[in-house]
Design a protein around this motif. Structure first.
Motif, PDB file in Angstrom:
ATOM      1  N   ARG A 103       1.138  -1.103   0.069  1.00 15.30           N
ATOM      2  CA  ARG A 103       0.108  -0.086  -0.180  1.00 15.30           C
ATOM      3  C   ARG A 103       0.766   1.537   0.224  1.00 15.30           C
ATOM      4  O   ARG A 103       0.490   2.295  -1.365  1.00 15.30           O
ATOM      5  CB  ARG A 103      -0.821   0.363   1.145  1.00 15.30           C
ATOM      6  N   ARG A 104       1.753   1.270   0.787  1.00 17.33           N
ATOM      7  CA  ARG A 104       2.338   2.096   0.476  1.00 17.33           C
ATOM      8  C   ARG A 104       3.399   2.480  -0.414  1.00 17.33           C
ATOM      9  O   ARG A 104       3.682   4.070  -1.363  1.00 17.33           O
ATOM     10  CB  ARG A 104       3.806   2.199   2.306  1.00 17.33           C
ATOM     11  N   MET A 105       4.259   1.611  -0.901  1.00 19.64           N
ATOM     12  CA  MET A 105       4.847   2.070  -2.271  1.00 19.64           C
ATOM     13  C   MET A 105       4.016   2.416  -3.423  1.00 19.64           C
ATOM     14  O   MET A 105       3.682   3.313  -4.065  1.00 19.64           O
ATOM     15  CB  MET A 105       4.957   0.442  -3.263  1.00 19.64           C
ATOM     16  N   ALA A 106       2.066   1.722  -3.290  1.00 18.11           N
ATOM     17  CA  ALA A 106       0.965   2.340  -4.338  1.00 18.11           C
ATOM     18  C   ALA A 106       1.172   3.366  -4.297  1.00 18.11           C
ATOM     19  O   ALA A 106       0.772   4.625  -5.118  1.00 18.11           O
ATOM     20  CB  ALA A 106       0.696   1.550  -3.677  1.00 18.11           C
ATOM     21  N   LYS A 107       1.377   4.276  -2.754  1.00 19.99           N
ATOM     22  CA  LYS A 107       0.789   5.333  -2.576  1.00 19.99           C
ATOM     23  C   LYS A 107       1.699   6.518  -3.253  1.00 19.99           C
ATOM     24  O   LYS A 107       1.526   7.420  -3.531  1.00 19.99           O
ATOM     25  CB  LYS A 107       1.259   5.720  -1.140  1.00 19.99           C
ATOM     26  N   ILE A 108       2.519   6.052  -3.062  1.00 22.08           N
ATOM     27  CA  ILE A 108       4.239   6.909  -3.589  1.00 22.08           C
ATOM     28  C   ILE A 108       4.078   6.758  -5.198  1.00 22.08           C
ATOM     29  O   ILE A 108       4.379   8.094  -5.354  1.00 22.08           O
ATOM     30  CB  ILE A 108       5.393   5.875  -3.077  1.00 22.08           C
ATOM     31  N   ILE A 109       3.854   5.857  -5.352  1.00 20.36           N
ATOM     32  CA  ILE A 109       3.849   5.903  -7.116  1.00 20.36           C
ATOM     33  C   ILE A 109       3.005   6.434  -6.916  1.00 20.36           C
ATOM     34  O   ILE A 109       3.030   7.918  -8.597  1.00 20.36           O
ATOM     35  CB  ILE A 109       3.293   4.164  -7.535  1.00 20.36           C
ATOM     36  N   MET A 110       1.893   6.972  -6.657  1.00 18.32           N
ATOM     37  CA  MET A 110       0.490   7.481  -7.371  1.00 18.32           C
ATOM     38  C   MET A 110       1.011   9.149  -7.677  1.00 18.32           C
ATOM     39  O   MET A 110       0.261  10.325  -7.614  1.00 18.32           O
ATOM     40  CB  MET A 110      -0.861   7.308  -7.136  1.00 18.32           C
ATOM     41  N   ARG A 111       2.326   9.003  -6.346  1.00 20.04           N
ATOM     42  CA  ARG A 111       2.648  11.167  -6.942  1.00 20.04           C
ATOM     43  C   ARG A 111       2.508  11.543  -8.110  1.00 20.04           C
ATOM     44  O   ARG A 111       2.914  12.849  -7.952  1.00 20.04           O
ATOM     45  CB  ARG A 111       3.167  11.198  -4.894  1.00 20.04           C
ATOM     46  N   TYR A 112       3.350  10.337  -8.495  1.00 28.85           N
ATOM     47  CA  TYR A 112       4.232  10.867  -9.870  1.00 28.85           C
ATOM     48  C   TYR A 112       3.144  10.812 -10.977  1.00 28.85           C
ATOM     49  O   TYR A 112       3.855  10.956 -11.923  1.00 28.85           O
ATOM     50  CB  TYR A 112       5.548   9.755 -10.018  1.00 28.85           C
ATOM     51  N   LYS A 113       1.962  10.582 -10.439  1.00 24.95           N
ATOM     52  CA  LYS A 113       1.550  10.737 -12.065  1.00 24.95           C
ATOM     53  C   LYS A 113      -0.213  11.405 -11.560  1.00 24.95           C
ATOM     54  O   LYS A 113      -0.455  12.378 -10.700  1.00 24.95           O
ATOM     55  CB  LYS A 113       0.810   8.928 -11.452  1.00 24.95           C
ATOM     56  N   GLN A 114      -0.630  12.206 -13.282  1.00 25.72           N
ATOM     57  CA  GLN A 114      -1.392  13.785 -13.088  1.00 25.72           C
ATOM     58  C   GLN A 114      -2.546  12.840 -12.736  1.00 25.72           C
ATOM     59  O   GLN A 114      -3.192  11.513 -13.406  1.00 25.72           O
ATOM     60  CB  GLN A 114      -1.120  13.703 -14.591  1.00 25.72           C
ATOM     61  N   PRO A 115      -3.763  13.252 -11.703  1.00 23.63           N
ATOM     62  CA  PRO A 115      -4.533  13.323 -11.530  1.00 23.63           C
ATOM     63  C   PRO A 115      -5.815  13.259 -13.068  1.00 23.63           C
ATOM     64  O   PRO A 115      -5.120  13.158 -13.724  1.00 23.63           O
ATOM     65  CB  PRO A 115      -4.994  14.278 -10.677  1.00 23.63           C
ATOM     66  N   LYS A 116      -6.437  12.604 -13.384  1.00 27.72           N
ATOM     67  CA  LYS A 116      -7.405  12.087 -13.886  1.00 27.72           C
ATOM     68  C   LYS A 116      -8.324  13.253 -13.919  1.00 27.72           C
ATOM     69  O   LYS A 116      -8.479  14.198 -12.798  1.00 27.72           O
ATOM     70  CB  LYS A 116      -8.553  10.828 -14.215  1.00 27.72           C
ATOM     71  N   THR A 117      -8.907  14.142 -15.453  1.00 23.39           N
ATOM     72  CA  THR A 117     -10.086  15.272 -15.201  1.00 23.39           C
ATOM     73  C   THR A 117     -11.305  14.778 -14.977  1.00 23.39           C
ATOM     74  O   THR A 117     -11.597  17.086 -15.098  1.00 23.39           O
ATOM     75  CB  THR A 117      -9.480  16.314 -16.052  1.00 23.39           C
ATOM     76  N   GLU A 139      -4.348   1.652  -4.095  1.00 21.29           N
ATOM     77  CA  GLU A 139      -3.226   0.903  -2.797  1.00 21.29           C
ATOM     78  C   GLU A 139      -4.051  -0.450  -2.758  1.00 21.29           C
ATOM     79  O   GLU A 139      -4.377  -1.422  -2.464  1.00 21.29           O
ATOM     80  CB  GLU A 139      -4.171   1.359  -1.876  1.00 21.29           C
ATOM     81  N   ILE A 140      -5.540  -0.668  -2.883  1.00 21.75           N
ATOM     82  CA  ILE A 140      -6.507  -1.548  -2.635  1.00 21.75           C
ATOM     83  C   ILE A 140      -5.372  -2.829  -4.036  1.00 21.75           C
ATOM     84  O   ILE A 140      -6.046  -3.561  -3.967  1.00 21.75           O
ATOM     85  CB  ILE A 140      -7.587  -1.360  -3.667  1.00 21.75           C
ATOM     86  N   LEU A 141      -5.946  -2.617  -5.472  1.00 24.87           N
ATOM     87  CA  LEU A 141      -5.606  -2.911  -6.434  1.00 24.87           C
ATOM     88  C   LEU A 141      -3.639  -3.631  -6.170  1.00 24.87           C
ATOM     89  O   LEU A 141      -3.858  -5.083  -6.215  1.00 24.87           O
ATOM     90  CB  LEU A 141      -4.965  -2.601  -7.826  1.00 24.87           C
ATOM     91  N   ALA A 142      -3.378  -3.553  -5.339  1.00 22.11           N
ATOM     92  CA  ALA A 142      -1.929  -3.711  -5.124  1.00 22.11           C
ATOM     93  C   ALA A 142      -1.676  -4.949  -3.637  1.00 22.11           C
ATOM     94  O   ALA A 142      -1.307  -5.227  -3.615  1.00 22.11           O
ATOM     95  CB  ALA A 142      -0.380  -2.665  -4.365  1.00 22.11           C
ATOM     96  N   SER A 143      -2.548  -3.996  -3.094  1.00 27.11           N
ATOM     97  CA  SER A 143      -2.864  -4.891  -1.536  1.00 27.11           C
ATOM     98  C   SER A 143      -3.877  -6.177  -2.502  1.00 27.11           C
ATOM     99  O   SER A 143      -3.122  -7.360  -1.904  1.00 27.11           O
ATOM    100  CB  SER A 143      -4.088  -4.517  -0.862  1.00 27.11           C
ATOM    101  N   ILE A 144      -4.740  -6.422  -3.477  1.00 25.83           N
ATOM    102  CA  ILE A 144      -4.807  -7.353  -4.315  1.00 25.83           C
ATOM    103  C   ILE A 144      -4.122  -8.508  -4.601  1.00 25.83           C
ATOM    104  O   ILE A 144      -4.172  -9.896  -4.092  1.00 25.83           O
ATOM    105  CB  ILE A 144      -6.275  -7.206  -4.826  1.00 25.83           C
ATOM    106  N   ILE A 145      -3.242  -8.297  -5.451  1.00 23.77           N
ATOM    107  CA  ILE A 145      -2.528  -8.069  -6.718  1.00 23.77           C
ATOM    108  C   ILE A 145      -0.804  -9.350  -5.325  1.00 23.77           C
ATOM    109  O   ILE A 145      -0.772 -10.484  -4.983  1.00 23.77           O
ATOM    110  CB  ILE A 145      -1.402  -7.504  -6.492  1.00 23.77           C
TER     111      ILE A 145
END
Length: 244
Positions: A103-117, A139-145
């Motif tokens: 979850r922490r890794m996923a959260k970090i990764i999403m900081r470098y992605k532009q949000p959808k409009t 975070e949900i996706l990373a957890s399920i994997i």
């Protein structure tokens, strides 16, 4: 970690560049950056994924990897960041040693992605939902994997998914996960699940990549199908995926 790319290849009817879209390129870029993090000593990695703010060099690793692969395929890095969904966090679920780390890794990764409009803001958040948290779905996706690859029981995973989805802000990314999960009903193989995803009325590159990543974590990929994928996927990308 071939699932996202092979699912895209199947969706593209096995054409030479069928694996190539913003979703899969970002998935590869992030995987490469996280593999470099894995080369750290365990104590340093622990500090990295539990501290805030994230070290500057980690930011540079992710950004450099995104720029490298956008140049490789002649795409604008900002376009990649803005047009990709959450499948790019797949490597977090594969590399993490705990669900908290995933979850922490996923959260970090999403900081470098532009949000959808086009986030659907007309929904009122529940008390447990945070409309400012754009990493909840990732975070949900990373957890399920993480759970699937570690053979955690389906009943626990289903309960976890329901709880997390009910407490996640209902953005477009969450809908992608929900669409992807519908493809698993009544199926028990990578190919059957991906085939069902390709027939969705409102499919997208993001949903296909999510389905591929999840189906691989649950059921693996037949060696013959993986070989077909390797005949299409470039060697430099294979060298990254083979390490995960």
């Amino acid at each position: 970690m071939y699932g996202a790319l092979i699912a895209s290849i199947i969706d593209g009817e096995y054409k030479e560049d069928s694996y190539l879209n913003a979703e899969t390129i970002m998935t590869v870029a992030v995987a490469e950056a996280l593999l470099r993090v894995e080369e750290l000593k365990e104590e340093n990695k622990h500090v990295l994924f539990t501290c805030d703010p994230v070290p500057q060099w980690m930011k540079e690793e992710i950004n450099n990897s995104i720029c490298k692969w956008s140049d490789e395929f002649h795409m604008d890095p900002q376009m990649l960041r803005s047009s990709s969904g959450i499948a790019l966090v797949a490597a977090a679920g594969w590399l993490a040693s705990s669900v908290e780390e995933a979850r922490r890794m996923a959260k970090i990764i999403m900081r470098y992605k532009q949000p959808k409009t086009d986030v659907q803001s007309y929904f009122l958040p529940l008390p447990c939902q945070d409309p400012n948290n754009n990493s909840a779905s990732a975070e949900i996706l990373a957890s399920i994997i993480f759970f699937a690859r570690n053979n955690i029981g389906n009943d626990y995973i289903k309960s976890y998914i329901l709880q997390e989805i009910n407490c996640a802000y209902p953005d477009d990314y969450l809908y992608d996960i929900q669409k992807a999960l519908t493809c698993f009903k009544g199926e028990n193989s990578f190919e059957a699940i991906v085939k069902k995803a390709t027939m969705l009325e409102e499919k997208s590159d993001s949903v296909i990549a999510i389905v591929g990543s999840l189906a691989e974590a649950y059921y693996g990929i037949r060696s013959r199908l993986k070989l077909v994928g390797k005949n299409i996927i470039p060697k430099d990308i294979q060298s990254i995926l083979d390490k995960i």
